[in-house]
Scaffold this motif. Structure first.
Motif, short mmCIF file in Angstrom:
data_model
loop_
_atom_site.label_atom_id
_atom_site.label_comp_id
_atom_site.label_asym_id
_atom_site.label_seq_id
_atom_site.Cartn_x
_atom_site.Cartn_y
_atom_site.Cartn_z
N GLU A 96 -25.39 -15.01 65.20
CA GLU A 96 -26.30 -14.33 64.29
C GLU A 96 -26.21 -15.01 62.94
N LEU A 97 -27.36 -15.34 62.35
CA LEU A 97 -27.41 -16.15 61.13
C LEU A 97 -27.71 -15.29 59.91
N ALA A 98 -27.07 -15.63 58.80
CA ALA A 98 -27.41 -15.00 57.53
C ALA A 98 -28.80 -15.46 57.10
N PRO A 99 -29.52 -14.66 56.29
CA PRO A 99 -30.92 -14.96 55.96
C PRO A 99 -31.18 -16.36 55.41
N ASN A 100 -30.32 -16.87 54.55
CA ASN A 100 -30.57 -18.18 53.92
C ASN A 100 -29.78 -19.31 54.55
N CYS A 101 -29.22 -19.07 55.72
CA CYS A 101 -28.31 -20.03 56.33
C CYS A 101 -28.99 -21.38 56.58
N ILE A 102 -30.15 -21.37 57.21
CA ILE A 102 -30.79 -22.62 57.59
C ILE A 102 -31.27 -23.39 56.37
N GLU A 103 -31.87 -22.70 55.41
CA GLU A 103 -32.32 -23.39 54.20
C GLU A 103 -31.15 -24.01 53.45
N PRO A 119 -21.76 -24.65 59.44
CA PRO A 119 -21.64 -23.56 58.46
C PRO A 119 -20.27 -22.90 58.50
N GLN A 120 -20.08 -21.98 57.56
CA GLN A 120 -18.93 -21.09 57.65
C GLN A 120 -19.19 -20.10 58.78
N THR A 121 -18.19 -19.91 59.62
CA THR A 121 -18.33 -19.03 60.77
C THR A 121 -17.40 -17.83 60.62
N ARG A 122 -17.95 -16.66 60.91
CA ARG A 122 -17.17 -15.43 60.90
C ARG A 122 -17.35 -14.71 62.23
N ASP A 123 -16.36 -13.90 62.60
CA ASP A 123 -16.50 -13.14 63.84
C ASP A 123 -17.39 -11.93 63.59
N PRO A 124 -17.75 -11.17 64.62
CA PRO A 124 -18.66 -10.03 64.42
C PRO A 124 -18.17 -9.01 63.42
N ASP A 125 -16.86 -8.94 63.19
CA ASP A 125 -16.30 -8.00 62.21
C ASP A 125 -16.21 -8.58 60.81
N GLY A 126 -16.64 -9.82 60.64
CA GLY A 126 -16.65 -10.44 59.32
C GLY A 126 -15.43 -11.25 58.97
N ARG A 127 -14.48 -11.38 59.90
CA ARG A 127 -13.28 -12.17 59.61
C ARG A 127 -13.58 -13.66 59.76
N GLN A 170 -14.91 -24.24 50.08
CA GLN A 170 -15.68 -25.27 49.38
C GLN A 170 -16.19 -26.31 50.36
N PRO A 171 -17.31 -26.96 50.03
CA PRO A 171 -17.85 -27.99 50.93
C PRO A 171 -16.84 -29.12 51.11
N CYS A 172 -16.80 -29.67 52.32
CA CYS A 172 -15.89 -30.79 52.56
C CYS A 172 -16.35 -31.52 53.83
N ASP A 173 -15.94 -32.77 53.94
CA ASP A 173 -16.20 -33.54 55.15
C ASP A 173 -15.04 -33.32 56.12
N ILE A 174 -15.37 -33.13 57.39
CA ILE A 174 -14.37 -32.83 58.40
C ILE A 174 -14.54 -33.79 59.58
N ASP A 175 -13.53 -33.84 60.44
CA ASP A 175 -13.64 -34.67 61.64
C ASP A 175 -14.71 -34.10 62.57
N ILE A 226 -23.71 -19.13 56.23
CA ILE A 226 -22.81 -18.24 56.97
C ILE A 226 -23.46 -17.79 58.28
N VAL A 227 -22.68 -17.85 59.35
CA VAL A 227 -23.11 -17.31 60.64
C VAL A 227 -21.99 -16.43 61.19
N HIS A 228 -22.37 -15.54 62.10
CA HIS A 228 -21.40 -14.75 62.84
C HIS A 228 -21.44 -15.19 64.30
N HIS A 229 -20.27 -15.40 64.85
CA HIS A 229 -20.15 -15.95 66.21
C HIS A 229 -19.16 -15.12 67.00
#
Length: 309
Positions: A96-103, A119-127, A170-175, A226-229
């Motif tokens: 489930e995606l936050a309203p401005n996630c894609i933009e 994106p930043q990923t959170r579980d259904p409870d927001g953790r 904060q934004p960062c480059d990851i593997d 932000i998305v919830h997964h």
């Protein structure tokens, strides 16, 4: 989308018995895409529930694979339908995606050095979910086997998981990042090519991110998207954990020589065996799959020996 517009964003959703998640995904996807020219394609891996009918009722184009072909094959089928888009968003159905996630992620891709945004990923409870990853190495696997993954997560040379929550602010480059949500530029797609369908499930996202990095692109983590997964809990299911571990060794073997690959294979056996001794049935199945090809899940039965020749 206005039919006269060329879509900026193509969305690929790969489904398999995803009835419980379709409504939430469709609802939040529509909100997040409302200001973006887009085309959405769902690739269904022979669901036996109401996934296909629910998607079509929501006005989403559905391609039925006719078999459970795996996640990578589903993504490739979607990409073949979306050759005219500027960027592609790949999604698991339990997102489930936050309203401005894609933009927000689209804005990150304006930097031509960036090929993939996660994106930043959170579980259904927001953790917060620890979705950032480092490439697997012998020492990271061996460290987890000896000391436990949670104990070594603070040391980059001994852990694949990035557990420091400040790294997620904060934004960062990851593997690489967990492949449930990725926004990928057309330039990156054209240079990296297809997803490797020999990875039925698991290891396809580190493999693809490594290909993007070899082509000169950054994999960028963006916390303001932000998305919830929900996630599938693969580490606790014997079949899925076996597939996860075997594919991880296969990926490592492709990139390293005989000695390094043998050491990595043994470290993975040690890692799974130590957990099996504490009663973890999924880890016991994974250790067995590493040692005995005939005990591997059917989706990876055709794999060659994990030991280098």
């Amino acid at each position: 989308m206005n039919e006269t517009q060329t879509p900026d964003v193509g969305v690929v959703i790969v489904t398999y018995n995803s009835t419980d998640h379709v409504d939430g995904l469709v609802r939040t996807l529509a909100t997040s895409l409302q200001n973006v020219a887009h085309r959405v394609v769902a690739i269904d891996n022979q669901s036996t529930d109401d996934s296909v009918s629910l998607l079509r009722a929501a006005g989403i184009e559905v391609v039925e694979m006719g078999r459970n072909a795996g996640y990578s094959a589903g993504l490739n089928a979607g990409l073949r339908r979306l050759t005219d888009v500027r960027v592609v968003l790949i999604l698991n159905p339990d997102i489930e995606l936050a309203p401005n996630c894609i933009e927000t992620m689209l804005h990150v891709l304006e930097d031509e050095r960036v090929g993939i945004v996660v994106p930043q990923t959170r579980d259904p409870d927001g953790r917060l979910s620890l979705s950032q990853r480092r490439d697997p190495t012998f020492w990271r696997t061996f460290g987890a086997a000896l000391f436990g993954g949670s104990h070594v997560s603070r040391w980059p040379h001994l852990s694949e998981f990035i557990a420091d929550e400040t790294s997620y602010l904060q934004p960062c480059d990851i593997d690489w990042g967990v492949g449930a949500v990725m926004l990928i530029s057309r330039t990156c797609i054209d240079q990296v090519g297809d997803w490797d369908e020999s990875f039925f499930l698991y290891s396809e996202e580190p493999d693809y991110c490594q290909g993007a990095r070899r082509a000169g692109f950054a994999v960028r983590y963006e916390p303001s998207a932000i998305v919830h997964h929900e996630g599938g809990g693969g580490v606790s299911q014997p079949r899925l954990r076996s597939m996860m571990v075997v594919n991880k060794v296969r990926l490592y073997r492709r990139q390293h020589g005989r000695v390094a690959s043998s050491a990595f294979w043994m470290a993975e056996i040690l890692n799974e065996s130590t957990r099996a001794l504490s009663g973890n049935k999924a880890a016991r199945a994974a250790a067995t799959a590493l040692l005995i090809p005939s005990r591997r899940p059917p989706e990876i039965q055709c794999s060659v020996s994990l030991l280098p020749r």
